[in-house]
Design an enzyme around this catalytic site. Structure first.
Site, PDB file in Angstrom:
ATOM      1  N   GLU A 168       0.669  -1.124   0.020  1.00  0.00           N
ATOM      2  CA  GLU A 168       0.040   0.027   0.020  1.00  0.00           C
ATOM      3  C   GLU A 168       0.796   1.269   0.017  1.00  0.00           C
ATOM      4  OE1 GLU A 168      -2.299  -3.279   1.683  1.00  0.00           O
ATOM      5  OE2 GLU A 168      -0.756  -2.333   2.492  1.00  0.00           O
ATOM      6  N   TYR A 201       7.527   2.608  -7.782  1.00  0.00           N
ATOM      7  CA  TYR A 201       6.931   1.310  -7.917  1.00  0.00           C
ATOM      8  C   TYR A 201       6.394   0.729  -9.059  1.00  0.00           C
ATOM      9  CZ  TYR A 201       6.632   1.468  -2.577  1.00  0.00           C
ATOM     10  OH  TYR A 201       7.356   1.743  -1.482  1.00  0.00           O
TER      11      TYR A 201
END
Length: 150
Positions: A105, A117
């Protein structure tokens, strides 16, 4: 990067870890959270440049899945590719623990982390409403996944 290396986090490292954590986040993890992770056998790692601790990460892995719980680089060392190096190290640890996928998360507002990411190959798979505490309320988390299968 010469002199970059990793070692497992020990309970005796938590004061130094908290120094980095508090410098990097408005809502940092607590001493108790780090101690619980170490005592639970999670993959808790420190990243060093020479003899200076410049980051840390925490990952859990079980039943073919892993979850990246914390990845932190000292603010003065950010923007130099070190977050990617720490992420790659943690992903390798997940592979060694036979995970097939890694989840995480990330704050919706954390653009630098989101770009890291995405560049690494994580894909957004969902959203957790009001997941993170934030100044003046709560903030959504993006849920991301990365396949570790070749």
């Amino acid at each position: 990067m010469n002199g970059l290396h990793f070692r497992p986090m020990l309970e005796s490292d938590v004061d130094a870890v908290l120094h980095v954590e508090y410098s990097a986040f408005s809502h940092p993890w607590t001493r108790g959270i780090f101690l619980d992770c170490i005592r639970s056998g999670y993959e808790c790692w420190l990243m060093f440049l020479g003899n200076q601790q410049i980051g840390h990460g925490v990952l859990t892995a079980a039943a073919g899945e892993s979850h990246l719980l914390n990845i932190t680089v000292k603010p003065e060392n950010q923007g130099n590719g070190l977050g990617g190096r720490l992420l790659a190290h943690l992903i390798e640890r997940a592979r060694q623990r036979e995970a097939e996928v890694t989840f995480l998360e990330v704050r919706e507002s954390n653009e630098a982390a989101n770009h890291l990411y995405e560049r690494f190959g994580f894909n957004e798979i969902g959203r957790r409403k009001n997941y993170y505490p934030a100044v003046g309320g709560r903030e959504d988390a993006l849920v991301m996944a990365y396949s570790l299968l070749d």
